[in-house]
Design an enzyme around this catalytic site. Structure first.
Site, PDB file in Angstrom:
ATOM      1  N   VAL A 134       0.873  -1.224  -0.020  1.00 14.62           N
ATOM      2  CA  VAL A 134       0.095  -0.283  -0.279  1.00 14.62           C
ATOM      3  C   VAL A 134       0.739   1.080  -0.028  1.00 14.62           C
ATOM      4  O   VAL A 134       1.770   1.414   0.862  1.00 14.62           O
ATOM      5  CB  VAL A 134      -0.980   0.241   1.244  1.00 14.62           C
ATOM      6  CG1 VAL A 134      -1.698   1.206   1.089  1.00 14.62           C
ATOM      7  CG2 VAL A 134      -1.727  -1.105   1.347  1.00 14.62           C
ATOM      8  N   LYS A 181      -6.238  -2.180  -1.422  1.00 19.29           N
ATOM      9  CA  LYS A 181      -5.532  -1.280  -0.214  1.00 19.29           C
ATOM     10  C   LYS A 181      -6.578  -1.065   0.706  1.00 19.29           C
ATOM     11  O   LYS A 181      -5.853  -0.830   1.909  1.00 19.29           O
ATOM     12  CB  LYS A 181      -4.830  -0.105  -1.010  1.00 19.29           C
ATOM     13  CG  LYS A 181      -3.891  -0.531  -1.981  1.00 19.29           C
ATOM     14  CD  LYS A 181      -3.246   0.633  -2.990  1.00 19.29           C
ATOM     15  CE  LYS A 181      -2.369   0.218  -3.953  1.00 19.29           C
ATOM     16  NZ  LYS A 181      -1.946   1.381  -4.880  1.00 19.29           N
TER      17      LYS A 181
END
Length: 439
Positions: free
Chosen positions: A130, A203
Site C-alpha cells: 500500500v 489497499k
C-alpha cells in the site's frame, strides 16, 4: 542472510539493484550480509539489461526455490493470487520470513498467510503493498497500537489521482485525461484495475484490517470507479470550493443495534479545498489517519513505481532479517476486535446531486418533497440553466438544480435519487457524487 526473490520485473529489478548498490550499508544495518540465493522468473531468456546479478541465479522453479534449505527470507513481487499464495504459504509454514508487495493476495486471502506465519513462527511483512515507499503500514500496526484509530481516508491510487488532477487543472474530460495518463506511463494499457477502483479497494481492505484489528477482505469493500466523473462534475466541484478525488475510506461506527462496526468504501468524492488531501496532485498518494489520542496524521509521498516500491520492500527485508538473526518474531496479526463490516447502505455520507428539471413553478417544492419523504435534509440548492448559461431557463425550458444534502444513510440517499429519476418533471439525474470532509 539468503533471499529468494520471486519475480524480476520493474520492482524485482529495482530490488536487485538496491541490494547491489547498498550491500555494505544493508549488511551494517542488519548485522550480516544479504545474498540472493535465487531469482524465480517466468522466462529465462528475457533481456534484463545491465542488471547486476549472476545469470546462473535465475530459475523458473519458484516452488523449488522457496523449499531450498539455504533460503532464509522469501521476497515476492510477482503479484496475483495463484501461484503466489501457494509459494508464500509453503515458505511461512517452513518458518521462512516473507516480504511481499502483493496487495491483491493480502486483500483476498490475507488470513491464510497470517495463519501460515503463525503456524511456522515466521514474519510476514508487506509495507510495499500500500502506497509504495510511504511508511504507512508499520505505523498503523506498531506505532499506533497504543491508540484507537477512528478513521482512515486516503488517496492510494496514483493513476486515478493523476487523471482527476488533470481534469481539475485543464477542464478535460475523463477520456482525454486517461489518454494523457497512458502516454506518460501512469496508466496501464488496460487501466481497469485502477479506474474502476479495484486497486484502491484492495489497499482499503489492508488498511482497515490493520487500523481496526479486524480481518477485512476486498469483498467487504464497497467499490466505485471514476469513469463516470465528467468535466461538468469537476466544474461543479470548483464552484463549491471543492475538488474530486478517488478516496478509500475506512471508519468505525455503530449500527442500529448499538454494536461497533466498520465501514470500508472506495468511490470518487468531492472534498473541500481546505482538506489536507485536496492538495495531493499528480500521481502522489496520501493517507489521512484520525486517532483518539494522536489526533490527525498525514502520510504523503510517491505511491508507485519500481524504485519507491523496492525501497519499501528492502525496509521490510532489513526488519525481518534482524528478527531472524536475533531469533525473535515480530508481533503477530492483530485481529482480536473482529468487528462486523457495516453495509454501504448504513454508511453516513452526503450527496451532491445535479438534476435537469422542467423550468416551471412548483418543481423545486416537488423535488424537496422527495428528499423529505426519505428523511434526507437538504443543505444547499443552486439553480441555473440546463446548458450552463446565466439565468434560470435553458434550452427547451429546462433548468438545472444542484443539491447538496446533509449527512444521511447512504441507502436513504440512494432511494431519494431513485425516486427522483421517476418524476416526470425530472428530465435526467445528470450526476450523483458523495461529499466528504467538513465545510
Amino acid at each position: 542472510m539468503r533471499l529468494a526473490l520471486l519475480g524480476c520485473g520493474t520492482v524485482g529489478g529495482e530490488v536487485v539493484r538496491l541490494l547491489h548498490e547498498q550491500s555494505a550499508d544493508l549488511a551494517a544495518r542488519i548485522g550480516a550480509p544479504l545474498e540472493i540465493a535465487g531469482i524465480a522468473v517466468r522466462r529465462l531468456g528475457r533481456d534484463r539489461g545491465d542488471l547486476p546479478v549472476d545469470p546462473a541465479l535465475f530459475t523458473t522453479d519458484a516452488l523449488g526455490l522457496v523449499k531450498r534449505d539455504d533460503v532464509d527470507v522469501v521476497v515476492e513481487v510477482v503479484g496475483g493470487i495463484e501461484p503466489a499464495r501457494g509459494w508464500l504459504v509453503e515458505a511461512l509454514r517452513a518458518g521462512k520470513s516473507v516480504v511481499t508487495a502483493n496487495k491483491a493476495l493480502l486483500a483476498e486471502d490475507g488470513g491464510t498467510l497470517h495463519d501460515a506465519a503463525a503456524e511456522g513462527g515466521a514474519d510476514l511483512y508487506y509495507e510495499a503493498a500500500v502506497a509504495g515507499a510511504i511508511p504507512l503500514l508499520r505505523p498503523l500496526r506498531e506505532s499506533l497500537h497504543g491508540d484507537r484509530i477512528t478513521r482512515v481516508t486516503g488517496i492510494v491510487n496514483g493513476t486515478t489521482n493523476f487523471i482527476l488532477s488533470a481534469m481539475d487543472a485543464t477542464g478535460a474530460g475523463f477520456a482525454e485525461a486517461l489518454e494523457e495518463a497512458t502516454e506518460l506511463g501512469y496508466a496501464e494499457a488496460d487501466p481497469t484495475a485502477d479506474v474502476e477502483g479495484f486497486d484502491a479497494a484492495a489497499k482499503a481492505a489492508i488498511l482497515a484490517s490493520l487500523a481496526f484489528h479486524t480481518r477485512v477482505s476486498a469483498a467487504d469493500v464497497h467499490r466505485e470507479g471514476i469513469t463516470e466523473v465528467t468535466a461538468a462534475d469537476v466544474a461543479s466541484a470548483k464552484a463549491m470550493g471543492c475538488t474530486i478525488k478517488l478516496l478509500c475510506i475506512a471508519a468505525r461506527g455503530v449500527d442500529a443495534a448499538g454494536r461497533e462496526t466498520v465501514n470500508v468504501r472506495v468511490h470518487p468524492a468531492m472534498i473541500p479545498l481546505t482538506h489536507p488531501l485536496a492538495s495531493v496532485g499528480d500521481a502522489f498518494n496520501a493517507v489521512f489517519v484520525e486517532a483518539e489520542a494522536a489526533g490527525q496524521l498525514m502520510f504523503y509521498g510517491r505511491g508507485a513505481g519500481g524504485a519507491p516500491t523496492a525501497s519499501a520492500v528492502l525496509g521490510d527485508v532489513v526488519a525481518v532479517a534482524r528478527n531472524r538473526l536475533a531469533g525473535v518474531r515480530a508481533a503477530s496479526e492483530s485481529a482480536y476486535a473482529d468487528l462486523p463490516v457495516r453495509p454501504m447502505g448504513e454508511a453516513l455520507t452526503r450527496y451532491h446531486v445535479r438534476l435537469d428539471v422542467a423550468d416551471r413553478p412548483g418543481v423545486l417544492a416537488a423535488v424537496a418533497g422527495v428528499f423529505a419523504r426519505h428523511d434526507v435534509s437538504i443543505a444547499t440548492v443552486r439553480q441555473g440553466s440546463a446548458d450552463g448559461s446565466p439565468g434560470t431557463t435553458g434550452r427547451g425550458g429546462d433548468a438545472e438544480l444542484v443539491i447538496v444534502t446533509h449527512v444521511a444513510p447512504d441507502a436513504a440517499l440512494a432511494a431519494t435519487v431513485a425516486e427522483l429519476r421517476g418524476l416526470d418533471i425530472v428530465r435526467s439525474v445528470t450526476s450523483v457524487l458523495r461529499v466528504e470532509g467538513g465545510f
